[in-house]
Design a protein around this motif. Structure first.
Motif, PDB file in Angstrom:
ATOM      1  N   ASP A 132      51.738  56.043 -34.597  1.00 20.42           N
ATOM      2  CA  ASP A 132      51.591  56.389 -36.009  1.00 20.42           C
ATOM      3  C   ASP A 132      52.195  57.788 -36.226  1.00 20.42           C
ATOM      4  N   GLY A 133      52.716  58.537 -34.932  1.00 25.19           N
ATOM      5  CA  GLY A 133      53.242  59.945 -35.000  1.00 25.19           C
ATOM      6  C   GLY A 133      54.685  59.902 -35.471  1.00 25.19           C
ATOM      7  N   ARG A 134      55.276  60.847 -36.055  1.00 24.05           N
ATOM      8  CA  ARG A 134      56.600  61.115 -36.107  1.00 24.05           C
ATOM      9  C   ARG A 134      57.217  61.503 -35.058  1.00 24.05           C
ATOM     10  N   ARG A 135      56.435  61.945 -34.094  1.00 27.09           N
ATOM     11  CA  ARG A 135      56.927  62.698 -32.969  1.00 27.09           C
ATOM     12  C   ARG A 135      55.976  62.176 -31.701  1.00 27.09           C
ATOM     13  N   ILE A 136      56.579  61.514 -30.854  1.00 28.11           N
ATOM     14  CA  ILE A 136      55.619  60.959 -29.694  1.00 28.11           C
ATOM     15  C   ILE A 136      55.920  61.560 -28.461  1.00 28.11           C
ATOM     16  N   ILE A 137      54.902  62.052 -27.740  1.00 30.39           N
ATOM     17  CA  ILE A 137      55.011  62.743 -26.549  1.00 30.39           C
ATOM     18  C   ILE A 137      54.364  61.751 -25.522  1.00 30.39           C
ATOM     19  N   LEU A 138      55.336  61.273 -24.712  1.00 30.05           N
ATOM     20  CA  LEU A 138      54.845  60.370 -23.514  1.00 30.05           C
ATOM     21  C   LEU A 138      54.623  61.131 -22.202  1.00 30.05           C
ATOM     22  N   VAL A 139      53.456  60.949 -21.726  1.00 27.00           N
ATOM     23  CA  VAL A 139      53.080  61.632 -20.630  1.00 27.00           C
ATOM     24  C   VAL A 139      53.274  60.635 -19.379  1.00 27.00           C
ATOM     25  N   VAL A 140      54.113  60.824 -18.556  1.00 26.52           N
ATOM     26  CA  VAL A 140      54.556  60.058 -17.662  1.00 26.52           C
ATOM     27  C   VAL A 140      54.080  60.477 -16.150  1.00 26.52           C
ATOM     28  N   PRO A 141      53.185  59.723 -15.623  1.00 27.40           N
ATOM     29  CA  PRO A 141      52.898  60.035 -14.292  1.00 27.40           C
ATOM     30  C   PRO A 141      53.863  59.820 -13.181  1.00 27.40           C
ATOM     31  N   ARG A 142      53.685  60.533 -12.061  1.00 34.37           N
ATOM     32  CA  ARG A 142      54.713  60.324 -10.953  1.00 34.37           C
ATOM     33  C   ARG A 142      54.274  58.930 -10.617  1.00 34.37           C
ATOM     34  N   GLY A 143      55.565  58.069 -10.233  1.00 36.21           N
ATOM     35  CA  GLY A 143      55.650  56.799 -10.037  1.00 36.21           C
ATOM     36  C   GLY A 143      55.439  55.879 -10.831  1.00 36.21           C
ATOM     37  N   CYS A 144      55.425  56.287 -12.286  1.00 34.55           N
ATOM     38  CA  CYS A 144      55.478  55.287 -13.355  1.00 34.55           C
ATOM     39  C   CYS A 144      56.587  54.370 -13.102  1.00 34.55           C
ATOM     40  N   GLN A 145      56.504  53.088 -13.266  1.00 31.89           N
ATOM     41  CA  GLN A 145      57.329  51.869 -13.095  1.00 31.89           C
ATOM     42  C   GLN A 145      58.258  51.825 -14.343  1.00 31.89           C
ATOM     43  N   ALA A 146      57.871  52.221 -15.364  1.00 37.27           N
ATOM     44  CA  ALA A 146      58.526  52.030 -16.804  1.00 37.27           C
ATOM     45  C   ALA A 146      59.638  52.896 -16.910  1.00 37.27           C
ATOM     46  N   LEU A 147      59.579  53.963 -16.361  1.00 41.10           N
ATOM     47  CA  LEU A 147      60.732  55.030 -16.682  1.00 41.10           C
ATOM     48  C   LEU A 147      61.343  55.625 -15.210  1.00 41.10           C
ATOM     49  N   ASP A 148      61.486  54.855 -14.526  1.00 41.15           N
ATOM     50  CA  ASP A 148      62.328  55.292 -13.154  1.00 41.15           C
ATOM     51  C   ASP A 148      63.732  54.969 -12.989  1.00 41.15           C
ATOM     52  N   ALA A 149      64.505  54.554 -14.070  1.00 41.71           N
ATOM     53  CA  ALA A 149      65.883  54.263 -13.978  1.00 41.71           C
ATOM     54  C   ALA A 149      66.354  54.945 -15.097  1.00 41.71           C
ATOM     55  N   GLU A 150      67.753  55.265 -15.003  1.00 41.62           N
ATOM     56  CA  GLU A 150      68.367  55.826 -16.449  1.00 41.62           C
ATOM     57  C   GLU A 150      68.489  54.809 -17.493  1.00 41.62           C
ATOM     58  N   HIS A 151      68.849  53.494 -17.110  1.00 44.85           N
ATOM     59  CA  HIS A 151      68.669  52.447 -18.221  1.00 44.85           C
ATOM     60  C   HIS A 151      67.524  52.386 -19.080  1.00 44.85           C
ATOM     61  N   GLU A 152      66.514  52.870 -18.404  1.00 43.66           N
ATOM     62  CA  GLU A 152      65.219  52.637 -19.187  1.00 43.66           C
ATOM     63  C   GLU A 152      65.070  53.835 -20.182  1.00 43.66           C
ATOM     64  N   PHE A 153      65.644  54.875 -19.656  1.00 48.40           N
ATOM     65  CA  PHE A 153      65.697  56.156 -20.620  1.00 48.40           C
ATOM     66  C   PHE A 153      66.708  55.916 -21.710  1.00 48.40           C
ATOM     67  N   GLN A 154      67.882  54.973 -21.507  1.00 49.90           N
ATOM     68  CA  GLN A 154      68.635  54.702 -22.520  1.00 49.90           C
ATOM     69  C   GLN A 154      67.992  53.964 -23.692  1.00 49.90           C
ATOM     70  N   LEU A 155      67.204  52.938 -23.075  1.00 48.72           N
ATOM     71  CA  LEU A 155      66.492  52.050 -23.991  1.00 48.72           C
ATOM     72  C   LEU A 155      65.285  52.664 -24.888  1.00 48.72           C
ATOM     73  N   LEU A 156      64.839  53.708 -24.023  1.00 50.66           N
ATOM     74  CA  LEU A 156      63.787  54.764 -25.009  1.00 50.66           C
ATOM     75  C   LEU A 156      64.514  55.370 -26.050  1.00 50.66           C
ATOM     76  N   ARG A 157      65.564  55.855 -25.720  1.00 49.98           N
ATOM     77  CA  ARG A 157      66.322  56.846 -26.754  1.00 49.98           C
ATOM     78  C   ARG A 157      66.728  55.858 -27.866  1.00 49.98           C
ATOM     79  N   ARG A 158      67.398  54.689 -27.465  1.00 45.24           N
ATOM     80  CA  ARG A 158      67.626  53.464 -28.588  1.00 45.24           C
ATOM     81  C   ARG A 158      66.360  53.308 -29.412  1.00 45.24           C
ATOM     82  N   TRP A 159      65.182  53.007 -29.120  1.00 45.48           N
ATOM     83  CA  TRP A 159      64.025  52.688 -29.670  1.00 45.48           C
ATOM     84  C   TRP A 159      63.566  53.687 -30.540  1.00 45.48           C
ATOM     85  N   ALA A 160      63.465  55.080 -29.876  1.00 45.63           N
ATOM     86  CA  ALA A 160      63.325  56.111 -30.859  1.00 45.63           C
ATOM     87  C   ALA A 160      64.187  56.219 -32.027  1.00 45.63           C
ATOM     88  N   ASP A 161      65.417  56.090 -31.908  1.00 47.86           N
ATOM     89  CA  ASP A 161      66.321  56.184 -33.015  1.00 47.86           C
ATOM     90  C   ASP A 161      66.010  54.806 -34.030  1.00 47.86           C
TER      91      ASP A 161
END
Length: 91
Positions: free
Chosen positions: A25-54
């Motif tokens: 419900d925020g206009r600005r989302i701050i994701l706290v990503v722990p070391r070893g997080c499986q969700a964001l450990d590859a470049e294509h996943e960050f591209q998806l994250l960017r696309r979803w934010a847009d």
């Protein structure tokens, strides 16, 4: 601006991250990503994250000390911070 801090679990996958962004419900989302997080450990996943934010018209930033996250997030145009307080101070 309304910030929402979301802490990811190491076992979260990229679809779980999508769900968290979709229901945030925020206009600005701050994701706290722990070391070893499986969700964001590859470049294509960050591209998806960017696309979803847009798609949801939100700003996304990540907080992490993981070298992988620090290197990959900026390539997708996602700012990286070392702490939540620092991330929140950049409105």
């Amino acid at each position: 601006m309304n910030d929402q801090v979301i802490t990811l679990d190491k076992k979260d996958d990229i679809l779980r991250v999508h769900s968290k962004i979709e229901w945030a419900d925020g206009r600005r989302i701050i994701l706290v990503v722990p070391r070893g997080c499986q969700a964001l450990d590859a470049e294509h996943e960050f591209q998806l994250l960017r696309r979803w934010a847009d798609e949801y018209d939100v700003q996304v930033a990540v907080v992490s000390t993981s070298y992988t996250v620090e290197e990959l997030a900026p390539r997708a145009g996602i700012p990286v911070f070392s702490g939540v307080e620092t991330a929140m101070g950049t409105q």
